[in-house]
Enzyme design. Structure first.
Site, PDB file in Angstrom:
ATOM      1  N   ASP A   8       0.829  -0.766  -0.063  1.00 35.80           N
ATOM      2  CA  ASP A   8      -0.134  -0.005   0.100  1.00 35.80           C
ATOM      3  C   ASP A   8       0.615   0.759   0.020  1.00 35.80           C
ATOM      4  OD1 ASP A   8      -2.527   1.302  -0.391  1.00 35.80           O
ATOM      5  OD2 ASP A   8      -3.134   1.077   2.156  1.00 35.80           O
ATOM      6  N   GLU A  10       0.291   4.528   1.757  1.00 36.62           N
ATOM      7  CA  GLU A  10       0.055   5.894   2.870  1.00 36.62           C
ATOM      8  C   GLU A  10       0.722   5.486   4.136  1.00 36.62           C
ATOM      9  OE1 GLU A  10      -3.949   5.828   1.543  1.00 36.62           O
ATOM     10  OE2 GLU A  10      -2.483   4.652   2.006  1.00 36.62           O
ATOM     11  N   HIS A  60      -2.567   0.249  -3.656  1.00 34.90           N
ATOM     12  CA  HIS A  60      -2.298   1.284  -3.614  1.00 34.90           C
ATOM     13  C   HIS A  60      -3.972   1.826  -4.933  1.00 34.90           C
ATOM     14  CE1 HIS A  60      -3.218   5.141  -2.027  1.00 34.90           C
ATOM     15  NE2 HIS A  60      -2.796   5.454  -3.148  1.00 34.90           N
ATOM     16  N   HIS A 104      -1.645   1.191   6.536  1.00 31.61           N
ATOM     17  CA  HIS A 104      -1.488   2.229   7.731  1.00 31.61           C
ATOM     18  C   HIS A 104      -2.810   1.748   8.741  1.00 31.61           C
ATOM     19  CE1 HIS A 104      -5.271   1.846   4.725  1.00 31.61           C
ATOM     20  NE2 HIS A 104      -4.979   2.563   4.393  1.00 31.61           N
ATOM     21  N   HIS A 115      -7.597   5.507   6.983  1.00 27.51           N
ATOM     22  CA  HIS A 115      -8.940   4.548   7.067  1.00 27.51           C
ATOM     23  C   HIS A 115      -9.007   3.209   6.392  1.00 27.51           C
ATOM     24  CE1 HIS A 115      -6.153   4.690   3.733  1.00 27.51           C
ATOM     25  NE2 HIS A 115      -6.554   4.226   2.568  1.00 27.51           N
ATOM     26  N   GLU A 133      -7.933  -2.473   6.701  1.00 25.22           N
ATOM     27  CA  GLU A 133      -7.510  -3.344   5.149  1.00 25.22           C
ATOM     28  C   GLU A 133      -6.900  -4.449   6.217  1.00 25.22           C
ATOM     29  OE1 GLU A 133      -5.761   0.241   2.719  1.00 25.22           O
ATOM     30  OE2 GLU A 133      -7.519   1.293   3.166  1.00 25.22           O
TER      31      GLU A 133
END
Length: 274
Positions: A8, A10, A60, A104, A115, A133
């Site tokens: 990902d 972030e 991502h 994240h 998020h 996630e």
């Protein structure tokens, strides 16, 4: 030995805000290069510790961020979308372990750019367990009997991983000061840390067990507004829990729940006014 790496963005080193993770913003090209370098550090360490195959899945946004021409030549890459299993596409029982990099914290938790999938999601529950996630992807890996050996990202992601997965190796490459400000390692220092932690994770792999989801899981997604819930509930098998913005789906297994989540969040994004 086969290793699966989901990357990902972030949680990548030195990325503090959306100007680094949105392909239309000024810092994106810098960020995707650092992202690729971090993937390479993990791939290199895995190969040095005996991996025969490393598959890297770009995880991502539109999932076409990693620079293929700069990725380690001995890694294979999954890039682009749509993917039936999104962030864990092509993970199956043939893999020795999974690595989640650039991750994240889940929605509503402290951490840089925290998020869960879309900004319209407040919480996702698998039965009574709140997951982001990271947790949901770990459950999918567990469905195939694959343990998550290492999680790399900000300190919020690492805390989340340690609560969910006993003995998991974590690599915090930055500390969150706020949701859009971090204290970060230099990218070169972060790459050294990732190599060390990847080696450690492979040495400890027999201690780390797959995260197994409950049978017939009930997935409940809490959205930020009722319009998003209405859209998500249009998927067959879903219903809104009365008096809430929670949409409920009873799945036969975690794979069905995961794919339902992908459809529900895509539908929820059709909401035009918040």
């Amino acid at each position: 030995m086969k290793i699966f790496v989901s990357v990902d963005m972030e949680g990548i080193t030195a990325l503090p805000d959306e100007t680094f993770v949105d392909s239309q913003r000024l810092n994106y090209e810098r960020a995707r290069r650092i992202m690729t370098q971090e993937a390479n550090a993990i791939v290199s360490a895995a190969l040095e510790k005996g991996a025969d195959e490393v598959l890297v899945n770009d995880s991502h946004s539109s999932m076409n961020n990693l620079l293929a021409e700069e990725l380690h030549p001995d890694a294979e890459l999954i890039t682009g979308s749509v993917k039936p299993l999104s962030m864990v596409q092509s993970l199956d029982s043939t893999y020795t372990g999974a690595v989640f990099a650039g991750y994240h914290a889940r929605a509503g938790q402290p951490g840089v750019m925290s998020h869960t999938m879309i900004y319209g999601v407040r919480n996702i529950y698998i039965n009574d367990t709140a997951v982001g996630e990271l947790g949901f992807n770990a459950y999918v890996a567990g469905h195939y009997g694959v343990p998550v050996l290492m999680v790399a990202g900000d300190d919020g992601a690492c805390r989340e991983a340690e609560l969910l997965i006993p003995h998991v190796v974590t690599a915090a490459v930055k500390q969150s000061i706020s949701r859009s400000c971090v204290r970060t390692l230099h990218p070169l220092k972060a790459q050294e840390l990732l190599k060390q932690k990847m080696a450690e994770a492979l040495e400890k792999r027999d201690l780390i067990q797959p995260l197994v989801a409950p049978e017939n899981p009930v997935m409940r997604i809490e959205f930020t507004n009722y319009g998003e819930a209405e859209w998500a509930a249009m998927m067959p098998g879903c219903r809104i829990e009365e008096g809430t913005t929670i949409v409920r789906y009873e799945a036969k297994d975690i794979i069905e729940a995961y794919r339902a989540m992908l459809v529900m969040t895509e539908l929820a994004m059709q909401t035009k006014f918040c």
